[in-house]
Motif scaffolding. Structure first.
Motif, short mmCIF file in Angstrom:
data_model
loop_
_atom_site.label_atom_id
_atom_site.label_comp_id
_atom_site.label_asym_id
_atom_site.label_seq_id
_atom_site.Cartn_x
_atom_site.Cartn_y
_atom_site.Cartn_z
N VAL A 1 -10.20 -3.51 -6.09
CA VAL A 1 -9.95 -4.46 -7.16
C VAL A 1 -11.27 -5.09 -7.59
CG1 VAL A 1 -8.71 -6.53 -7.87
CG2 VAL A 1 -7.65 -4.96 -6.24
N ALA A 2 -11.61 -4.99 -8.88
CA ALA A 2 -12.81 -5.62 -9.40
C ALA A 2 -12.57 -7.11 -9.55
CB ALA A 2 -13.20 -5.00 -10.74
N SER A 3 -13.56 -7.90 -9.11
CA SER A 3 -13.45 -9.35 -9.19
C SER A 3 -14.82 -9.93 -9.52
CB SER A 3 -12.94 -9.92 -7.85
OG SER A 3 -12.89 -11.32 -7.88
N GLY A 4 -15.02 -10.23 -10.80
CA GLY A 4 -16.32 -10.75 -11.20
C GLY A 4 -17.42 -9.75 -10.95
N ASP A 5 -18.41 -10.17 -10.15
CA ASP A 5 -19.52 -9.27 -9.82
C ASP A 5 -19.28 -8.54 -8.50
OD1 ASP A 5 -19.72 -11.45 -8.14
OD2 ASP A 5 -21.90 -11.61 -8.27
N SER A 6 -18.05 -8.57 -8.02
CA SER A 6 -17.74 -7.98 -6.72
C SER A 6 -16.62 -6.95 -6.84
CB SER A 6 -17.30 -9.07 -5.73
OG SER A 6 -18.32 -10.03 -5.54
N THR A 7 -16.54 -6.13 -5.81
CA THR A 7 -15.42 -5.21 -5.67
C THR A 7 -14.77 -5.46 -4.32
OG1 THR A 7 -16.52 -3.50 -7.00
CG2 THR A 7 -14.70 -2.80 -5.58
N HIS A 8 -13.51 -5.81 -4.36
CA HIS A 8 -12.77 -6.10 -3.13
C HIS A 8 -11.95 -4.88 -2.73
CE1 HIS A 8 -12.79 -10.71 -4.15
NE2 HIS A 8 -14.00 -10.21 -3.91
N ILE A 9 -12.04 -4.52 -1.46
CA ILE A 9 -11.27 -3.40 -0.93
C ILE A 9 -10.13 -3.96 -0.07
CG2 ILE A 9 -11.28 -1.34 0.52
CD1 ILE A 9 -14.17 -0.93 -0.17
N TYR A 10 -8.90 -3.65 -0.47
CA TYR A 10 -7.72 -4.05 0.28
C TYR A 10 -7.18 -2.82 1.01
CZ TYR A 10 -7.48 -8.39 -2.45
OH TYR A 10 -7.75 -9.62 -3.02
N THR A 11 -7.10 -2.91 2.31
CA THR A 11 -6.49 -1.83 3.09
C THR A 11 -5.14 -2.33 3.57
OG1 THR A 11 -8.68 -1.07 3.82
CG2 THR A 11 -6.77 -0.26 5.04
N TRP A 12 -4.09 -1.73 3.03
CA TRP A 12 -2.71 -2.16 3.30
C TRP A 12 -2.12 -1.26 4.38
CZ3 TRP A 12 -0.43 -6.06 0.07
CH2 TRP A 12 -1.20 -6.43 -1.04
N TYR A 13 -1.52 -1.88 5.38
CA TYR A 13 -0.82 -1.13 6.43
C TYR A 13 0.56 -1.75 6.63
CZ TYR A 13 0.72 0.43 11.01
OH TYR A 13 1.48 0.94 12.04
N ALA A 14 1.58 -0.93 6.53
CA ALA A 14 2.96 -1.41 6.70
C ALA A 14 3.56 -0.81 7.96
CB ALA A 14 3.80 -1.03 5.48
N LYS A 15 4.17 -1.66 8.76
CA LYS A 15 4.83 -1.22 9.99
C LYS A 15 6.28 -1.68 9.96
CE LYS A 15 4.56 -1.55 15.04
NZ LYS A 15 3.83 -2.15 16.20
N PRO A 16 7.25 -0.77 10.16
CA PRO A 16 8.66 -1.17 10.09
C PRO A 16 9.06 -2.14 11.19
CG PRO A 16 8.45 1.08 10.92
CD PRO A 16 7.08 0.67 10.48
N ILE A 17 9.83 -3.14 10.81
CA ILE A 17 10.45 -4.05 11.77
C ILE A 17 11.89 -3.61 11.99
CG2 ILE A 17 11.15 -6.43 12.21
CD1 ILE A 17 8.77 -7.34 10.54
N ASN A 18 12.59 -3.36 10.88
CA ASN A 18 13.93 -2.75 10.92
C ASN A 18 14.09 -1.93 9.64
OD1 ASN A 18 14.76 -4.63 8.85
ND2 ASN A 18 15.05 -6.15 10.46
N ASP A 19 15.31 -1.52 9.31
CA ASP A 19 15.49 -0.62 8.17
C ASP A 19 15.26 -1.28 6.82
OD1 ASP A 19 17.71 -2.21 8.11
OD2 ASP A 19 19.17 -0.59 8.16
N SER A 20 15.10 -2.60 6.77
CA SER A 20 14.91 -3.28 5.49
C SER A 20 13.77 -4.28 5.49
CB SER A 20 16.21 -3.99 5.08
OG SER A 20 16.56 -4.97 6.05
N THR A 21 13.01 -4.33 6.58
CA THR A 21 11.92 -5.30 6.70
C THR A 21 10.70 -4.65 7.33
OG1 THR A 21 13.58 -7.03 7.05
CG2 THR A 21 11.30 -7.62 7.50
N SER A 22 9.52 -5.00 6.84
CA SER A 22 8.28 -4.42 7.36
C SER A 22 7.23 -5.50 7.57
CB SER A 22 7.73 -3.37 6.39
OG SER A 22 8.67 -2.36 6.12
#
Length: 299
Positions: free
Chosen positions: A69-90
């Motif tokens: 994601v570009a933000s002003g004079d910077s570039t932010h890197i978001y590393t998303w990790y999802a882990k299941p808690i149950n069949d409808s929540t992570s």
């Protein structure tokens, strides 16, 4: 005593070295998301497309994505990790790094609530709010196992992105309708899609959009229309209510169930549609029956 001091200094030096030069993220956020991993994956990609200067790619599997994601004079890197808690929540774990100002952020984060932290929290909050709103737009109900019947059908072939599946259907609806009506072909059920290839890594999709019909010896030869026998198979079934653009959310529910129960499936979903999306209306009243074929058809 000197030995103890030396060891302490060494430990501190190693810790500082790791923190400033090896630690991959400048900041980490943990949040619970009320969705399964597949829905999070697709919602995150769709939300990313609404941002002015951002890109996203899937890494490893559905649970791992990297966003820039570009933000002003910077570039932010978001590393998303999802882990299941149950069949409808992570559980979501988001590591964030500012490429241009990483060292300064690591220096400031422990001692103050920086603008970088505030912006990062706002970005994650915006996504969670978007996800929660999206969850209200559809409903998936798992049914169980069912044997699909075989049928003869008239189909149009499509190759597209997963997110564009409904647009292909909407384009083909009037075409097949006109062929059926003008040639007095007898329809034998509701329209459906038969997935022939689904690349989960890059969201590409090949499918046949079909009308079940009664087979006769006088079916007309029409450009871009194919006739074929659909062979019914035993499958996992779910009911989807919502806009057909996101009916693939049911696919992930079926994949999750198969994984949990150690059931082997063929990831080529089949969907039967009981509403015409070209007619509009309240999408939550639209219905689709969604099937994920079982691999072992002998059981």
């Amino acid at each position: 005593m000197r030995k103890g001091i030396t060891i302490t200094i060494a430990i501190i030096a190693i810790a500082l070295l790791w923190y400033f030069f090896i630690k991959p993220q400048d900041y980490q956020i943990r949040v619970v998301a009320k969705a399964n991993i597949g829905t999070i994956n697709q919602a995150l990609k769709a939300w990313n497309n609404t941002l002015p200067e951002a890109s996203i790619r899937q890494i490893k599997d559905l649970a791992h994505l990297e966003q820039m994601v570009a933000s002003g004079d910077s570039t932010h890197i978001y590393t998303w990790y999802a882990k299941p808690i149950n069949d409808s929540t992570s559980q979501l774990v988001i590591d964030v790094k500012d490429i241009q100002h990483s060292f300064a952020n690591k220096l400031a984060v422990p001692f103050s609530d920086t603008n970088f932290e505030k912006q990062t929290r706002k970005t994650v909050t915006d996504f969670i709010e978007n996800l929660n709103a999206h969850k209200k737009e559809f409903k998936v109900t798992f049914i169980g196992e069912e044997q699909l019947p075989s049928t003869y059908c008239a189909c149009v072939e499509h190759k597209t992105l997963q997110s564009n599946k409904a647009f292909g259907m909407m384009k083909s609806y009037p075409f097949i309708n006109s062929v059926v009506a003008s040639n007095k072909i007898q329809v034998n059920g509701v329209p459906f899609i038969e997935t022939t290839k689904w690349n989960i890594e890059n969201d590409s999709l090949s499918f046949n959009f079909c009308y079940p019909i009664i087979k006769t010896d006088s079916l007309p030869a029409i450009k871009d229309l194919i006739y074929k026998e659909f062979i019914g198979v035993k499958s996992l079934k779910a009911i989807y209510n919502g806009n057909y653009m996101t009916s693939d959310r049911a696919w992930y529910t079926l994949l999750d169930y198969a994984k949990e129960k150690n059931i082997t499936v063929n990831p080529k979903p089949i969907e039967f549609f009981f509403n015409n999306p070209n007619m509009g209306g309240d999408a939550l009243r639209w219905k689709a029956e969604v099937f994920m074929p079982l691999t072992d058809q002998d059981e």
